[in-house]
Design an enzyme around this catalytic site. Structure first.
Site, PDB file in Angstrom:
ATOM      1  N   GLU A 260      39.109  10.633  10.449  1.00 17.42           N
ATOM      2  CA  GLU A 260      37.752  11.075  10.787  1.00 17.42           C
ATOM      3  C   GLU A 260      36.792   9.882  10.782  1.00 17.42           C
ATOM      4  O   GLU A 260      35.780   9.882  11.466  1.00 17.42           O
ATOM      5  CB  GLU A 260      37.276  12.162   9.810  1.00 17.42           C
ATOM      6  CG  GLU A 260      36.097  12.966  10.329  1.00 17.42           C
ATOM      7  CD  GLU A 260      35.803  14.233   9.538  1.00 17.42           C
ATOM      8  OE1 GLU A 260      36.231  15.331   9.968  1.00 17.42           O
ATOM      9  OE2 GLU A 260      35.134  14.142   8.495  1.00 17.42           O
TER      10      GLU A 260
ATOM     11  N   LYS B  45      33.627  23.118  17.440  1.00 14.91           N
ATOM     12  CA  LYS B  45      32.846  24.089  16.661  1.00 14.91           C
ATOM     13  C   LYS B  45      31.963  24.925  17.592  1.00 14.91           C
ATOM     14  O   LYS B  45      31.893  26.144  17.482  1.00 14.91           O
ATOM     15  CB  LYS B  45      31.920  23.364  15.677  1.00 14.91           C
ATOM     16  CG  LYS B  45      32.602  22.720  14.497  1.00 14.91           C
ATOM     17  CD  LYS B  45      31.515  22.218  13.532  1.00 14.91           C
ATOM     18  CE  LYS B  45      32.057  21.251  12.513  1.00 14.91           C
ATOM     19  NZ  LYS B  45      31.007  20.631  11.696  1.00 14.91           N
TER      20      LYS B  45
ATOM     21  N   LYS C  78      28.680  20.588   1.982  1.00 15.86           N
ATOM     22  CA  LYS C  78      27.557  19.658   2.051  1.00 15.86           C
ATOM     23  C   LYS C  78      26.399  20.277   2.833  1.00 15.86           C
ATOM     24  O   LYS C  78      25.266  20.295   2.382  1.00 15.86           O
ATOM     25  CB  LYS C  78      28.028  18.353   2.707  1.00 15.86           C
ATOM     26  CG  LYS C  78      26.945  17.320   2.846  1.00 15.86           C
ATOM     27  CD  LYS C  78      27.473  16.012   3.424  1.00 15.86           C
ATOM     28  CE  LYS C  78      26.315  15.114   3.810  1.00 15.86           C
ATOM     29  NZ  LYS C  78      26.724  13.862   4.420  1.00 15.86           N
TER      30      LYS C  78
ATOM     31  N   GLY D 204      30.882  13.493   3.836  1.00 21.31           N
ATOM     32  CA  GLY D 204      31.773  14.566   3.386  1.00 21.31           C
ATOM     33  C   GLY D 204      33.112  14.037   2.893  1.00 21.31           C
ATOM     34  O   GLY D 204      33.600  14.408   1.824  1.00 21.31           O
ATOM     35  N   ARG D 205      33.730  13.136   3.645  1.00 24.95           N
ATOM     36  CA  ARG D 205      35.068  12.650   3.281  1.00 24.95           C
ATOM     37  C   ARG D 205      35.020  11.596   2.183  1.00 24.95           C
ATOM     38  O   ARG D 205      36.057  11.076   1.783  1.00 24.95           O
ATOM     39  CB  ARG D 205      35.793  12.146   4.522  1.00 24.95           C
ATOM     40  CG  ARG D 205      35.038  11.108   5.317  1.00 24.95           C
ATOM     41  CD  ARG D 205      35.679  10.891   6.688  1.00 24.95           C
ATOM     42  NE  ARG D 205      34.887  10.034   7.552  1.00 24.95           N
ATOM     43  CZ  ARG D 205      33.880  10.448   8.323  1.00 24.95           C
ATOM     44  NH1 ARG D 205      33.531  11.702   8.329  1.00 24.95           N
ATOM     45  NH2 ARG D 205      33.223   9.596   9.092  1.00 24.95           N
TER      46      ARG D 205
END
Ligand code: F6P
Length: 550
Positions: free
Chosen positions: A359, A514, A211, A273-274
Site C-alpha cells: 500500500e 470503494k 482511523k 493507517g498502516r
C-alpha cells in the site's frame, strides 16, 4: 528532468553507473564471491538492537553496495528521513506529516506538527490505554450486567486490524490466556458470526478501530455487533457504553455511531493507517499482553528508529535492506520479495507486511505527478518457512524467477513450551540454515554425478543456486524484538519510496473500488439500473441475482 527540478531517477549518473555495473558483473556466482573473500560470511553482517543481519548471500560486491549508497545519496534519502522525523509534511498528496516515530518517542521528546509538540498527547493516550487495559485485565471494568469482561473483539480492517491481529499471534505467550481475543475485518458476515457465535455478550467488549470511522466494512460490522449485543442482552442502547470503545481520529463520527467519546482512544492524522498499530489502534493488543509488554514493544521500535536516524550509510540496516531490494527490482527485474519467518508465532507477519509495503510503494506516479518509468514496490509474499518448504520452495529453488527472500529466525524457542517441544527448535533452525545454504550455493552437476545419480536425472537434481537471501537472527521473539522487526521494515519501505520518488504515505489506489462498490450495491439488492455499468459487470450482476433467486 522532473517537475520538482530533480533529474529523472533513471537518468541520474548514479543509476547509469549501477546499470553498467550490473552488466559488467554478469551472472554473479556466490560460490566464487565466497571463495574470493574468506571473510565474507562474517564481514557482510550488521547488528541493530537485538537483530543480527547477514547479507553475505546477496548477489553484490563491495562496489555494488558503494554504488547503491551513491544512489541513496543522490536521491537524498537521509534528507527526506530527517524531514520525516522533524514532522514535515512529507505526505504531499494529503498534505500531512508522517510521524509514526512520534508514537514511540520518549516522554521528554519534543516533536512538533504545525508548531505544537505532539509527544504529550501521545503519552496521554498511552496512559489512558494502559489504565483501561488494566481495568479490563483486572476485572474492574465490567459489562452492562456487572459481569467481568472475558472476550475482546477488535473490529477494523487494513491498518486497523492487521497490526494488532499479527502482533497478538506473535506475542501469544505473553498474553493473558484467560482472555479470548478475536479480530473481525471482513464485511462477509461469516467473519463476525464466527467471532461471536460462541461468546457470551455479557462478557464481551467490542473495540471499533477505524482511523476515519467511515470505512464501510468496519461500520457495517460494528452496527451488526451492536445489534447482536443488544439482542443477546435484551437491553437498550444504554448497554453500549460498557461494551463498545472506539479507536479513531474522528470524534464526530464516533459520537454519531453512539459511542461515548469518553470511551474513545484518539490518534491523529499524522499517523498513517498502516503505520498505526503502536497508536491507540494497539488497544486490543495492550489488553492482551498488558501495558508493560506493550511499552517494551514500543522501546523496540525506538531502538530501530534511532538507528535509522543516526547510523551512517555503511551500517544503516534499513538503508541496506531498501537498497538491496532496489538492486533486485530495478537491476535484476525481480518482481517479488518473499518474507519467510521460521517461527509459528510470525504466521501473520507477512500479511501485515503486505499492507505496509504494497500500500506504501505500489504506485506508478511519482511525487512530481508524472508516471515513473522504473519498477516500484515488489509483490510481498510468504508464510512460515517450514510449511513453505513443502509447498512453494520448489519454485524458489528451481523455478525461472529470481525471488529475493528474508529468512527470520530465533535462537531460543518460546520459553513457555514444554522441554520436549522446545527441543524441536534445533530441527526447525537446521531447516532455516539449510535453506539459505541451498538457495545460495545450490548443487552442481558434478556433485550430483558424484552421488551416483543416473545421467538422465542429473539436470533435474542440479540446483543452480545464487538465490539471494537476507538472514535476520535474534535470540528470542520478545515484544521488543517484534517492535524492532516492524520498525526495520517500516524504514526499509521508506528508503525505497524515497529512492523511487513516490509518496509512500498515501493510498489513492484503494479509492476507486470503494466508490464503485457503493454504486453497484443497489443493482445487487434492488436490481436497480445503475447508470454507466459496463456490459460484463451488468451480466455478472444479473447472474448473481439469478443465483440468489431474486
Ligand atoms: O485500505 C485503505 C485504508 O484506508 C487503509 O489505508 C486503512 O488502513 C484501512 O483502509 C482502514 O481505514 P480506517 O482505519 O479509516 O477504517
Amino acid at each position: 528532468m522532473n517537475a520538482d527540478g530533480r533529474t529523472r531517477l533513471n537518468q541520474t549518473p548514479e543509476w547509469t553507473a549501477l546499470a553498467k555495473h550490473r552488466e559488467e558483473l554478469g551472472e554473479v556466482r556466490l560460490r566464487e564471491l565466497f571463495a574470493a573473500d574468506p571473510g565474507r560470511g562474517a564481514g557482510y553482517t550488521l547488528q541493530v538492537g537485538d537483530l543480527h543481519i547477514d547479507y553475505s548471500k546477496h548477489l553484490v560486491t563491495d562496489e555494488t553496495l558503494r554504488l547503491l549508497r551513491e544512489l541513496a545519496a543522490a536521491t537524498d534519502v537521509f534528507g527526506l528521513r530527517d524531514a520525516m522525523f522533524r514532522g514535515e509534511k512529507i505526505n504531499t498528496t494529503e498534505d500531512r506529516a508522517v510521524l509514526h516515530t512520534a508514537l514511540r518517542a520518549p516522554r521528554e521528546a519534543v516533536i512538533e506538527v504545525d508548531g505544537e509538540n505532539v509527544v504529550p498527547d501521545v503519552h496521554a493516550v498511552l496512559d489512558k490505554m494502559a489504565d483501561f487495559a488494566e481495568r479490563v485485565r483486572s476485572g474492574a471494568w465490567t459489562g452492562h450486567t456487572g459481569r467481568r469482561i472475558k472476550n475482546v473483539v477488535n473490529i477494523g480492517i487494513g491498518g486497523s486490524d492487521l497490526g494488532p491481529a499479527m502482533a497478538y499471534e506473535v506475542l501469544r505467550s505473553y498474553t493473558d490466556r484467560g482472555l479470548t481475543v478475536r479480530f473481525v475485518s471482513n464485511v462477509d458476515g461469516a467473519d463476525l458470526h464466527e467471532a461471536t457465535h460462541d461468546l457470551d455478550a455479557a462478557e464481551t467488549l467490542f473495540i471499533i478501530a477505524s482511523k476515519t470511522f467511515t470505512t464501510i466494512e468496519t461500520i457495517t460490522n460494528a452496527t451488526s455487533a451492536r445489534n447482536w449485543l443488544l439482542t443477546q442482552l435484551d437491553a437498550g442502547p444504554e448497554a453500549v457504553a460498557k461494551h463498545f470503545v472506539a479507536l479513531s481520529t474522528n470524534a464526530g463520527k464516533v459520537a454519531d455511531f453512539g459511542i461515548d467519546t469518553a470511551n474513545m482512544f484518539e490518534f491523529w492524522d499524522w499517523v498513517g493507517g498502516r503505520y498505526s498499530y503502536d497508536s491507540a489502534i494497539g488497544l486490543s493488543l495492550m489488553i492482551a499482553i498488558g501495558p508493560d509488554n506493550f511499552r517494551e514493544m514500543l522501546d523496540g521500535f525506538r531502538i530501530v528508529d534511532e538507528h535509522f536516524r543516526t547510523a551512517p550509510a555503511e551500517s544503516n540496516v534499513p538503508l541496506l535492506l531498501g537498497l538491496l531490494g532496489i538492486w533486485y527490482g530495478n537491476f535484476h527485474d525481480a518482481q517479488s520479495h518473499a518474507v519467510l519467518p521460521y517461527s509459528h508465532y510470525l504466521s501473520k507477519f507477512t500479511a501485515y507486511l503486505q499492507q505496509l509495503d504494497m500500500e506504501s510503494n505500489g504506485k506508478y506516479v511519482g511525487r512530481d505527478g508524472r508516471e515513473v518509468d522504473w519498477q516500484t514496490g515488489p509483490i510481498v509474499w510468504g508464510t512460515p518457512g517450514t510449511n513453505g518448504q513443502h509447498a512453494y520452495y520448489q519454485l524458489i529453488h528451481q523455478g525461472t524467477k529470481l525471488i529475493p527472500a528474508d529468512f527470520i529466525g530465533f535462537a531460543e524457542p518460546v520459553a513457555e513450551m514444554s522441554e520436549e517441544l522446545g527441543a524441536q527448535h534445533d530441527l526447525l533452525m537446521a531447516n532455516f540454515f539449510a535453506q539459505t545454504q541451498a538457495l545460495a550455493f545450490g548443487k552442481t552437476p558434478e556433485e550430483v554425478r558424484a552421488e551416483g545419480v543416473p545421467e538422465e536425472l542429473v539436470t533435474h537434481k542440479t540446483f543452480k543456486g545464487d538465490h539471494p537471501t537476507t538472514t535476520i537472527l535474534a535470540r528470542e521473539l520478545t515484544p521488543s524484538v517484534l517492535g524492532q522487526l516492524i520498525a526495520l521494515y517500516e524504514h526499509k519501505v521508506f528508503v525505497q519510496g524515497a529512492v523511487w520518488n513516490i509518496d509512500s504515505f498515501d493510498q489513492w489506489g484503494v479509492e476507486l473500488g470503494k466508490v464503485l462498490a457503493k454504486r453497484v450495491e443497489p443493482a445487487l439488492t434492488e436490481g436497480a439500473d445503475v447508470p454507466g455499468l459496463d456490459a460484463s459487470t451488468k451480466a455478472l450482476v444479473a447472474k448473481y441475482r439469478e443465483l440468489r433467486g431474486r
